[in-house]
Write a protein that holds these residues in place. Structure first.
Motif, short mmCIF file in Angstrom:
data_model
loop_
_atom_site.label_atom_id
_atom_site.label_comp_id
_atom_site.label_asym_id
_atom_site.label_seq_id
_atom_site.Cartn_x
_atom_site.Cartn_y
_atom_site.Cartn_z
N MET A 145 0.85 -1.19 0.00
CA MET A 145 0.00 0.00 0.00
C MET A 145 0.88 1.24 0.00
SD MET A 145 -3.06 -0.87 2.64
CE MET A 145 -2.04 -1.43 3.96
N PHE A 146 0.44 2.26 -0.69
CA PHE A 146 1.07 3.59 -0.70
C PHE A 146 2.50 3.57 -1.21
CE2 PHE A 146 -1.65 3.36 3.20
CZ PHE A 146 -2.77 3.93 2.62
N ALA A 147 2.80 2.67 -2.16
CA ALA A 147 4.17 2.58 -2.68
C ALA A 147 4.57 3.88 -3.39
CB ALA A 147 4.30 1.40 -3.64
N LYS A 148 3.66 4.45 -4.16
CA LYS A 148 4.00 5.69 -4.87
C LYS A 148 3.91 6.91 -3.95
CE LYS A 148 2.97 4.54 -9.62
NZ LYS A 148 2.19 4.90 -10.81
N LEU A 149 3.02 6.87 -2.98
CA LEU A 149 2.86 8.02 -2.09
C LEU A 149 4.13 8.33 -1.31
CD1 LEU A 149 -0.65 7.74 -0.41
CD2 LEU A 149 0.09 9.29 -2.18
N ARG A 150 4.93 7.32 -1.03
CA ARG A 150 6.12 7.55 -0.21
C ARG A 150 7.32 8.03 -1.03
NH1 ARG A 150 6.42 1.53 0.17
NH2 ARG A 150 8.21 0.97 -1.10
N THR A 151 7.19 8.11 -2.35
CA THR A 151 8.31 8.57 -3.17
C THR A 151 8.51 10.07 -2.98
OG1 THR A 151 6.90 8.97 -5.09
CG2 THR A 151 7.94 6.79 -4.92
N TYR B 184 6.06 12.74 -4.47
CA TYR B 184 4.82 13.12 -3.81
C TYR B 184 4.99 13.53 -2.36
CZ TYR B 184 2.80 10.94 -7.91
OH TYR B 184 2.48 10.63 -9.20
N LEU B 185 5.99 13.02 -1.69
CA LEU B 185 6.23 13.36 -0.28
C LEU B 185 7.32 14.43 -0.25
CD1 LEU B 185 5.36 12.66 2.59
CD2 LEU B 185 7.12 10.91 2.64
N LYS B 186 6.91 15.67 -0.12
CA LYS B 186 7.82 16.81 -0.26
C LYS B 186 8.26 17.34 1.10
CE LYS B 186 7.60 17.18 -4.72
NZ LYS B 186 8.74 17.00 -5.56
N THR B 187 9.43 17.98 1.09
CA THR B 187 9.91 18.66 2.28
C THR B 187 9.83 20.16 2.03
OG1 THR B 187 12.18 18.67 1.48
CG2 THR B 187 11.52 16.83 2.87
N ALA B 188 9.61 20.90 3.09
CA ALA B 188 9.63 22.36 3.02
C ALA B 188 10.42 22.85 4.23
CB ALA B 188 8.21 22.92 3.04
N ALA B 189 11.33 23.78 3.99
CA ALA B 189 12.16 24.28 5.08
C ALA B 189 12.39 25.77 4.93
CB ALA B 189 13.49 23.54 5.10
N THR B 190 12.28 26.48 6.05
CA THR B 190 12.66 27.88 6.13
C THR B 190 13.64 28.00 7.29
OG1 THR B 190 10.90 28.48 7.67
CG2 THR B 190 10.38 28.62 5.31
N ALA B 191 14.06 29.20 7.58
CA ALA B 191 15.00 29.38 8.70
C ALA B 191 14.34 29.07 10.03
CB ALA B 191 15.54 30.81 8.70
N ASN B 192 13.01 29.06 10.08
CA ASN B 192 12.30 28.85 11.35
C ASN B 192 11.51 27.56 11.43
OD1 ASN B 192 13.19 31.36 12.32
ND2 ASN B 192 11.56 32.38 11.17
N SER B 193 11.36 26.85 10.31
CA SER B 193 10.53 25.64 10.36
C SER B 193 10.97 24.62 9.33
CB SER B 193 9.06 26.01 10.11
OG SER B 193 8.90 26.46 8.77
N GLY C 250 0.35 18.23 -4.08
CA GLY C 250 -0.65 18.25 -5.13
C GLY C 250 -1.91 17.45 -4.84
N LYS C 251 -2.37 16.75 -5.88
CA LYS C 251 -3.62 15.99 -5.78
C LYS C 251 -3.51 14.79 -4.86
CE LYS C 251 -5.34 17.25 -10.32
NZ LYS C 251 -5.83 16.76 -11.61
N VAL C 252 -2.29 14.39 -4.57
CA VAL C 252 -2.06 13.24 -3.70
C VAL C 252 -2.49 13.56 -2.27
CG1 VAL C 252 -0.20 11.83 -2.75
CG2 VAL C 252 -0.23 12.38 -5.16
N ALA D 203 -4.09 10.98 0.50
CA ALA D 203 -3.43 10.79 1.79
C ALA D 203 -4.36 11.15 2.94
CB ALA D 203 -2.15 11.61 1.84
N ARG D 204 -5.11 12.24 2.80
CA ARG D 204 -6.03 12.68 3.85
C ARG D 204 -7.11 11.63 4.10
NH1 ARG D 204 -8.72 16.61 1.56
NH2 ARG D 204 -6.83 17.84 1.37
N VAL D 205 -7.66 11.06 3.03
CA VAL D 205 -8.70 10.04 3.16
C VAL D 205 -8.18 8.85 3.94
CG1 VAL D 205 -10.04 8.33 1.85
CG2 VAL D 205 -10.03 10.72 1.14
#
Length: 148
Positions: free
Chosen positions: A71-77, A80-89, A96-98, A102-104
């Motif tokens: 299950m979720f083989a493509k979701l973990r790539t 689709y699984l993105k990182t976001a980084a700033t100086a504080n977080s 995207g549509k994924v 994932a929420r469901v």
């Protein structure tokens, strides 16, 4: 509670000593390590608390033999699984549509199996979350950057 506030103030002061560019690099590295941890949990089909995902439902169509796909083989790539980084977080999120899929599955909601198809209620399978491993990764990354 007072001790926790003092530790928080101490860490905030230490982080303030780092240059914004260095903090940004640290947060990017932290986000990437967190993504690896979350990907491993999804690959092992394990909730953040350590319990296993509820297995797929057995239908008349899939009765013969075992299910060969995870299950979720493509979701973990990383696509689709993105990182976001700033100086504080630092954060790990689905892209995207994924996000809807994932929420469901994360909350165990109802959704259509296919367009104009029947609706199904999916069991809750926590895809992302905080656990002891995430806290350890965060602490180790923070200490490694502060000791340099």
């Amino acid at each position: 509670m007072d001790d926790l506030q003092r530790v928080d103030d101490w860490l905030a002061a230490l982080l303030a000593n780092l240059e914004p560019a260095a903090r940004n690099r640290m947060m990017r590295q932290l986000a990437q390590e967190l993504r690896r941890s979350q990907q491993q949990n999804i690959r092992l089909q394990r909730n953040p608390d350590g319990t296993t995902f509820e297995p797929r439902r057995v239908t008349a169509r899939s009765k013969k033999g075992r299910i060969k796909r995870q299950m979720f083989a493509k979701l973990r790539t990383t696509k689709y699984l993105k990182t976001a980084a700033t100086a504080n977080s630092a954060s790990v999120q689905f892209d995207g549509k994924v996000q809807r899929i994932a929420r469901v599955h994360h909350y165990g909601l109802r959704d259509r199996v296919r367009r104009n198809g029947p609706e199904a209620r999916y069991p809750a399978r926590r895809l992302l979350g905080v656990n002891d491993e995430v806290e350890t990764i965060t602490r180790d990354t923070l200490l490694r950057w502060l000791s340099e």
